[in-house]
Structures are given as structure tokens and as C-alpha cells.
Write an enzyme that holds these catalytic residues in place. Sequence first.
Site, PDB file in Angstrom:
ATOM      1  N   LYS A  98       0.809  -1.223   0.000  1.00  0.00           N
ATOM      2  CA  LYS A  98       0.000   0.000   0.000  1.00  0.00           C
ATOM      3  C   LYS A  98       0.841   1.270   0.000  1.00  0.00           C
ATOM      4  CE  LYS A  98      -4.235  -1.705   0.121  1.00  0.00           C
ATOM      5  NZ  LYS A  98      -5.114  -1.539  -1.060  1.00  0.00           N
ATOM      6  N   GLU A 120      -9.605   6.285   2.681  1.00  0.00           N
ATOM      7  CA  GLU A 120     -10.498   5.326   3.315  1.00  0.00           C
ATOM      8  C   GLU A 120      -9.658   4.125   3.690  1.00  0.00           C
ATOM      9  OE1 GLU A 120      -9.954   5.374   0.145  1.00  0.00           O
ATOM     10  OE2 GLU A 120      -9.486   3.262  -0.171  1.00  0.00           O
ATOM     11  N   SER A 387       1.722  -9.761  -0.903  1.00  0.00           N
ATOM     12  CA  SER A 387       1.429  -8.324  -0.838  1.00  0.00           C
ATOM     13  C   SER A 387       1.628  -7.706   0.541  1.00  0.00           C
ATOM     14  CB  SER A 387      -0.002  -8.077  -1.312  1.00  0.00           C
ATOM     15  OG  SER A 387      -0.912  -8.852  -0.553  1.00  0.00           O
TER      16      SER A 387
END
Lengths: 408, 262
Positions: A98, A120, A387
Site C-alpha cells: 500500500k 479510506e 502483498s
Amino acid sequence: MANTTEKVAYSAPDETGRFGEYGGRFVPETLMPALLELETAYREAKKDPAFVAQLDHYLKDYVGRENPLYFAERLTEAAGGAKIYLKREDLNHTGAHKINNAIGQALLAKRMGKTKIIAETGAGQHGVATATACALLDMECLVFMGKEDIRRQELNVFRMELLGASVVSVDQGSGTLKDAVNEALRYWVANVSDTHYVIGSALGPHPFPEIVRDFQRVIGVETRRQILEKEGRLPDAVVACVGGGSNSIGMFHPFVDDAGVALHGVEAAGSGIETGKHAAALTGGRPGALHGAYMYLLQDEAGQINEAHSISAGLDYPGAGPEHSHFRDTGRVTYSSVTDEQALEALKMLSRKEGILPALESSHAVHYAVELASGMSTDQIVVICLSGRGDKDVITVRDALKGGNGNV
Amino acid sequence: MSEITKAILKARESGGCAFVPYIMAGDGGLGRLKEDLLFLQEAGATAVELGIPFSDPAADGPVIQEAGLRALAAGTTLKAVIEEVKAIREDVHIPIIFMTYLNPVLSYGMAGFANDCQEAGIAGVIVPDVPFEESGPLEDCLRMNGIDLIRLIPLSAPEDRIRKIAEAAEGFIYAVTVDGITGVRDSFGGTTDGRLEQLKEIADIPVLAGFGISTPDHVRDFGRAADGVIVGSAIVDALHRGDKEPIKELISSAKNIAVPAE
């Protein structure tokens, strides 16, 4: 100009933000000037060597890129087929992919003269990454999070607050990720002049799906270079999990024109597709418009959006981004789904075999890849996009294992 | 001239401004839709904006969000609303305008939706998550059925964009007075100064102001600068509480807006 025998390179989206028929800009008029401004600013930034150098600097010295492409020898043995490599996004600063996008978009927002960032978050990973980028770049940060997710991810809320962000509890609807996106959009409409919305997944109105993909492409670009160095050839298959679809689109995109590389997206089947309690929009949904884009969605017959269900908060979203929706229809990517239980098994397996505790999201990809590899020959290669790391999930996993399938 | 435009001009000619209340279809059950529409007609509404509930109303504030959830809990669907309107249409003489998010329309099928709206006597449609760039297919379907696509124009938009949208607009222009979502507001931050008048000059159809208008004073203020007002949350709230007096008061405030002599 391309002649008929020459293969035309993949170049979506078009100027209206379409990937095939998916994408677009389904937002209130009030946001349109901001989206057009963002698009112009992004095109300029992309071409500006100073911006590119700044981003590279932070990715290298702050995020810790490039991260390894690791040959998982014991996992390979256990699967008993193709060689399995792990792309270690879990080793990034803040523990997941991210941050690649959060830093990119925060730099872009700063360049545009915006002073405030909103985001968000579901599990809190994107919220933490955005709060981190804002601390680094000295920007004000407001994170919208569903009430239910705040309860489930108490520690990540505290992490964001330690980083200087304000977390806004969203009580509306079911109090989960989709409600947090609604509320972030509402806030953005009212504060669009000084605020940039850092969308965390490959979703939302054009140009967001393209921007998020481009900032996440570093995953696939590095993987491609690393596998060529290690093996002298491209992998036979690449596997990544798909919620909204940011790590997977970043991993897949640099391989799209390589016909020999099979691409596999793994969605969350929750309790099982047949139970209706899942988050697999590409497997069990149909196209519709939500949060600015036309894409595959979980919805009822009347077009009301259904709640998603997954043990993994990061996959708990009722849609899959427009580019994935397009790849589903063209068949370039094969999408399938893995249940909560299978993901938990894979989490345990990778922890035991390699000493790597994967995020629950990534565990979906691990489960699928192990099954895939076991049916392939030993001279073939499978790459998994790992990830994120699983530290954030330890309590969830403990509770699930206690309640369900017995001993760890 | 469209039915909606005519109704607005008529309200204007009689010394007041147009007043368009917004109500949520199915809030309290679809069974009360007829009663609510007849009440609003009786009280002097120029037209009615009828909201279709949606699970994810990203352009709406808390009052309309909650009304939508109540309507969904009561089982309201776009199809059922169209059927109900069709059944009661002959008693309602003022234009009815649907306000719906895009996804229920996509799910219904855009062409079928436009056709069924026409059969139910719907005069216009507002879709808050379809901006100018995405409006082509919907506009085509509605136009084939003689239904106006009502366009929203934020007063904060750049002038060239305002001109472009105003040129394509039908029925009336929905001027969004504040950047934000629907809902009651005290202040308008002074941002509308002059911009509403500017929009009126550009437009060759009526301009109605909406978003945040909730008191008789707001109605008079905006009713002078524009051709009329749209009031949503204050109406939805009053209907939900079962108190019709504030609605009557709001509508009657639009009857005589006492435009100062020039």
C-alpha cells in the site's frame, strides 16, 4: 502504424478512462473539475524527471525497495511441482504494498498544492500507509474507517493516530469499507479545493485506477527484472490476490503483453461462493457502477450493493476494479476464489515452511499458487505476489483457529 | 416546451418562485406515496422530486441516507416505484421527477427504464452520479421517450464548464449552491454571490437552486436570485416526523417572494 499481423501493445485506459467498457467517471458534477485537474497534474508529473526522481528516492531509501524476489525452496518442495518465488512486498516499510501508492499520491497532491489528504481504509493498511506518507511529507491526514472495522482493527487505529492522522468513524450503512469510501467521497465533494483523496485500491473514477496501477507497477517491473536475472526467463504463471485489485494490477500489468505468462487473480470466497457470504465480485458478481467506476460488483437484482464477506478485511469490498473487470472479460487474467479456511491453511503452511507470516489477503494467493504449482512440472516457475505481512492479522487468525479447525 | 419548464414558468409568472420538494419513495412504505404526493400538490408544490433509495448514496447527507435505508428496509425497488407512480398518476397533476443513482437504472436496463418512466408519466430524471461526460447514453434513452435529463451545475464550476452543461440542459438547471452533499445548512459561505445570477444569464431554461435550502428565508433569498428552489432534507425530515406544518410554511414562502421593485 501497426499492421494487421503485428500485435498491438496493451494501452488502456482510453481518454475517457475506459478499460474496454469498464471504468469511467461516475461521480457528482462537483468532483469533475478536480478529476480533470488531477489528470492533467498526473500527466505532467509523470513526465517530470524531478518528480520521478523524488518518488524513486523515497521508494528506495524510505520504503526499502527494491524488495527481494525470494525462491521459496521448502514451499516448492511441499507443493511438489513448479518452482515458487515470492515477491516480498511484505518487507516494505509499513508492511505491505500500500505504501507504494500512498507515497506516490501524496507527492502528487503536494505538487498540486493540496494541503489536506483524506483516505479510506478497511483493515487499516492503506490508512497506515497514507498516515505514514503524510507524516513524512508534513501534510494533514484524515482517514475514514467504518465503525465495525475500527472495532476489529483497534491497534491500526492507534497506529494511525500515533502517526498524526485523525481517524473518522463511519457509522453509516454496515460500518465497513464501502461505507468508508462513501463518506470519504462525501467529504471530498465538500472540501475539494484544498483536499486530495488518496484512493487505496485500483478503483474509483478515472484517473484513479490508472494512477494507482502506475504507482503499483513497480511490483511487476522489479519482478520481471529479478526473474530474468535469476532464471534467465519469464515465469510461467504469476499469482496475486484481488480485493479492489491494487497489488495484483501492479504485479500483472508489466506482464500483460507476455502471452507466455499466465496471470491468476485470486478473490476471497469467504465462507464459500455458494453460501453468498463472499467477496468475489469477478467470480460471483455482475457489472454495475459504484464509487465512480463501472466494474464487477456484488449486487442484488434491483442493483443494491451487497455486503462483502471475507476473513481478510483488505479483500472485504463488493467490487473489483475496472481493469480487472476488463481482463476478466478478455480472459487475459484467470480469476478464481479461495475460502477463508483455505487461506488460513496457507497462512499456516507458509509460516511453517518458510518462516514467513503472510497477510490473510496474500494467503489467498499462496493457497491458489501452491495448488497450481503442484500440477505443474518442476522446470516451470510460479511467482506469488506476497502483498503484505501477517502481523496485523495475528489476533484474527487466533480467534478463527480457536473457533474453527482446531490446533495451530 | 417541456412539462417541467412550463410548470416552473407558471409559478414564476404568478409572482412567486417554483418550489420542488424532494421526498424519498418508500420511506414509510410505498403505500403512503399517493397521500404524500397529493398533500404536496395540494400545498402548492410546482413539481416533485421523487428519490429512489440506493444502498450507497454518496451524494446525500444523513437525513436522506437514513430515509433511503428505511425505504430499502421496507422492500422498495425502482420497479415497484415505477408501478406505483403509474397506478396513481392520474390523480397527480404536477410533474414528477425521479432522482436516482445510476446503478439501479443499469440494473433495470437503461432503455427499459426510460420506456417505463414514459409509461408512468415521469417528466424528468436526475442522476447525481452521472456527470456531463458520462451522460450521453442516458440522455439518448430519455430523449427518445420525451423525458428531460435534469443536469446539476455546481456554482463553483469553471465558467466554460457551466456554459457547456447549460447548453445541453433540459427542463431546468439544478444549481448546486454549495460544494457538498444534500442536507440542512445554516450558512452558504457567501460562495453563491453573483454566481447564481451569472448562471441565470447564461441559461435559456429556468434555474432552480438546491442543496442545503431548508428555511423560508432561504427559499425567499434563493427564490429571488433563481427561478425556484428544491428542498430535500427538511421535507424528508418533516414527513418522517409526521409534521406537515413546516412543509406548508416552506411552500407558501415560495408563493410570494416579494421581488423588490426595480
